[in-house]
Scaffold this motif. Structure first.
Motif, PDB file in Angstrom:
ATOM      1  N   ILE A  72      -5.723   0.106   8.189  1.00 22.71           N
ATOM      2  CA  ILE A  72      -5.656   1.421   8.835  1.00 22.71           C
ATOM      3  C   ILE A  72      -4.756   1.454  10.065  1.00 22.71           C
ATOM      4  N   PHE A  73      -4.230   0.294  10.483  1.00 21.90           N
ATOM      5  CA  PHE A  73      -3.368   0.288  11.663  1.00 21.90           C
ATOM      6  C   PHE A  73      -2.115   1.116  11.367  1.00 21.90           C
ATOM      7  N   PRO A  74      -1.688   1.947  12.318  1.00 26.96           N
ATOM      8  CA  PRO A  74      -0.565   2.855  12.040  1.00 26.96           C
ATOM      9  C   PRO A  74       0.761   2.137  11.796  1.00 26.96           C
ATOM     10  N   HIS A  75       1.494   2.668  10.843  1.00 23.73           N
ATOM     11  CA  HIS A  75       2.863   2.238  10.580  1.00 23.73           C
ATOM     12  C   HIS A  75       3.806   2.995  11.505  1.00 23.73           C
ATOM     13  N   ILE A  76       3.429   4.248  11.793  1.00 19.94           N
ATOM     14  CA  ILE A  76       4.245   5.128  12.638  1.00 19.94           C
ATOM     15  C   ILE A  76       3.359   5.693  13.744  1.00 19.94           C
ATOM     16  N   ILE A  77       3.876   5.678  14.972  1.00 19.53           N
ATOM     17  CA  ILE A  77       3.178   6.298  16.103  1.00 19.53           C
ATOM     18  C   ILE A  77       4.139   7.286  16.738  1.00 19.53           C
ATOM     19  N   LEU A 137       9.325   8.136   7.363  1.00 22.65           N
ATOM     20  CA  LEU A 137       8.453   7.624   6.304  1.00 22.65           C
ATOM     21  C   LEU A 137       9.204   6.654   5.405  1.00 22.65           C
ATOM     22  N   GLN A 138      10.472   6.906   5.171  1.00 24.58           N
ATOM     23  CA  GLN A 138      11.287   6.007   4.337  1.00 24.58           C
ATOM     24  C   GLN A 138      11.442   4.639   5.000  1.00 24.58           C
ATOM     25  N   LEU A 139      11.431   4.583   6.339  1.00 23.41           N
ATOM     26  CA  LEU A 139      11.507   3.300   7.038  1.00 23.41           C
ATOM     27  C   LEU A 139      10.317   2.419   6.666  1.00 23.41           C
ATOM     28  N   VAL A 140       9.161   3.031   6.510  1.00 24.34           N
ATOM     29  CA  VAL A 140       7.934   2.287   6.201  1.00 24.34           C
ATOM     30  C   VAL A 140       7.936   1.837   4.743  1.00 24.34           C
ATOM     31  N   ASN A 159       0.849  -1.190   0.000  1.00 24.72           N
ATOM     32  CA  ASN A 159       0.000   0.000   0.000  1.00 24.72           C
ATOM     33  C   ASN A 159       0.885   1.241   0.000  1.00 24.72           C
ATOM     34  N   SER A 160       0.605   2.189  -0.883  1.00 22.89           N
ATOM     35  CA  SER A 160       1.449   3.376  -0.968  1.00 22.89           C
ATOM     36  C   SER A 160       1.127   4.405   0.115  1.00 22.89           C
ATOM     37  N   ARG A 161       0.007   4.229   0.796  1.00 16.16           N
ATOM     38  CA  ARG A 161      -0.360   5.159   1.862  1.00 16.16           C
ATOM     39  C   ARG A 161       0.268   4.707   3.171  1.00 16.16           C
ATOM     40  N   ILE A 162       0.724   5.682   3.915  1.00 17.75           N
ATOM     41  CA  ILE A 162       1.332   5.413   5.210  1.00 17.75           C
ATOM     42  C   ILE A 162       0.382   5.906   6.286  1.00 17.75           C
ATOM     43  N   ASN A 163       0.096   5.059   7.252  1.00 22.40           N
ATOM     44  CA  ASN A 163      -0.784   5.426   8.362  1.00 22.40           C
ATOM     45  C   ASN A 163       0.055   5.885   9.539  1.00 22.40           C
ATOM     46  N   MET A 164      -0.302   7.052  10.065  1.00 13.15           N
ATOM     47  CA  MET A 164       0.426   7.612  11.190  1.00 13.15           C
ATOM     48  C   MET A 164      -0.552   8.006  12.287  1.00 13.15           C
ATOM     49  N   LEU A 165      -0.187   7.674  13.523  1.00 11.64           N
ATOM     50  CA  LEU A 165      -0.958   8.092  14.686  1.00 11.64           C
ATOM     51  C   LEU A 165      -0.094   9.054  15.481  1.00 11.64           C
ATOM     52  N   VAL A 166      -0.628  10.242  15.738  1.00 15.18           N
ATOM     53  CA  VAL A 166       0.063  11.233  16.553  1.00 15.18           C
ATOM     54  C   VAL A 166      -0.736  11.394  17.844  1.00 15.18           C
ATOM     55  N   ILE A 167      -0.061  11.197  18.974  1.00 15.13           N
ATOM     56  CA  ILE A 167      -0.717  11.306  20.273  1.00 15.13           C
ATOM     57  C   ILE A 167      -0.135  12.533  20.965  1.00 15.13           C
ATOM     58  N   ASP A 168      -0.921  13.606  20.955  1.00 11.51           N
ATOM     59  CA  ASP A 168      -0.454  14.894  21.468  1.00 11.51           C
ATOM     60  C   ASP A 168      -1.671  15.759  21.766  1.00 11.51           C
ATOM     61  N   ASP A 169      -1.658  16.441  22.903  1.00 11.90           N
ATOM     62  CA  ASP A 169      -2.797  17.282  23.278  1.00 11.90           C
ATOM     63  C   ASP A 169      -2.647  18.721  22.807  1.00 11.90           C
ATOM     64  N   ASP A 170      -1.593  19.030  22.091  1.00 10.31           N
ATOM     65  CA  ASP A 170      -1.335  20.394  21.636  1.00 10.31           C
ATOM     66  C   ASP A 170      -1.815  20.559  20.195  1.00 10.31           C
ATOM     67  N   ASP A 171      -2.912  21.300  20.019  1.00  8.98           N
ATOM     68  CA  ASP A 171      -3.491  21.502  18.681  1.00  8.98           C
ATOM     69  C   ASP A 171      -2.511  22.171  17.720  1.00  8.98           C
ATOM     70  N   ILE A 172      -1.674  23.053  18.235  1.00  6.84           N
ATOM     71  CA  ILE A 172      -0.703  23.738  17.378  1.00  6.84           C
ATOM     72  C   ILE A 172       0.321  22.726  16.849  1.00  6.84           C
ATOM     73  N   ASN A 173       0.769  21.828  17.710  1.00  9.56           N
ATOM     74  CA  ASN A 173       1.718  20.813  17.258  1.00  9.56           C
ATOM     75  C   ASN A 173       1.088  19.882  16.218  1.00  9.56           C
ATOM     76  N   ILE A 174      -0.168  19.529  16.426  1.00  9.61           N
ATOM     77  CA  ILE A 174      -0.881  18.689  15.447  1.00  9.61           C
ATOM     78  C   ILE A 174      -0.941  19.408  14.098  1.00  9.61           C
ATOM     79  N   PHE A 175      -1.267  20.685  14.126  1.00  9.64           N
ATOM     80  CA  PHE A 175      -1.330  21.495  12.906  1.00  9.64           C
ATOM     81  C   PHE A 175       0.033  21.519  12.205  1.00  9.64           C
TER      82      PHE A 175
END
Length: 134
Positions: free
Chosen positions: A56-61, A129-132, A3-19
């Protein structure tokens, strides 16, 4: 990776960092589906609900340390207890902490691949991303 799409999960409570992470992803040239959760408990609930869904399971967390409800360390403890058997998941602590103690503590978790200091740069994200893709 088929699959060419990479799934990433970001766990962070800071909306600015998410942006910022979303903007950095756009600049990498990779196709990334990013999901974010504002605390470790929401992330554990999410991962538990998708454990059997390889699509949909994340490749990167990426996990922040300081969050409400379940902080990054508590998330890691709960994550490792899940014993999720998946193809390789790259899990990194992503924190503004500059304390050597935090970097060393991260090394004590078998699921953690490394420690990244905020902000996440385009170059560093491309490396992940290259690792995935490889």
């Amino acid at each position: 990776m088929t699959n060419s799409r990479i799934n990433m999960l970001v766990i962070d409570d800071d909306d600015i960092n998410i942006f910022i992470i979303k903007k950095v992803i756009e600049k990498t040239g990779y196709e990334v589906d990013m999901t974010s959760k504002s605390n470790g408990q929401l992330a554990i609930d999410y991962l538990t609900s998708i454990t059997s869904n390889v699509e949909i399971f994340p490749h990167i967390i990426l996990v922040d340390i300081n969050m409400p409800i379940l902080n990054g360390w508590e998330f890691l403890e709960a994550y490792e207890k899940l014993n999720i058997v998946r193809p390789k998941v790259y899990l990194y602590m992503l924190s503004s902490s500059v304390y050597e103690y935090d970097i060393e503590k991260a090394k004590g978790f078998k699921s953690v691949n490394g420690f990244i200091s905020k902000p996440l740069t385009i170059e560093r994200l491309k490396e992940l991303l290259q690792l995935v893709v490889l």
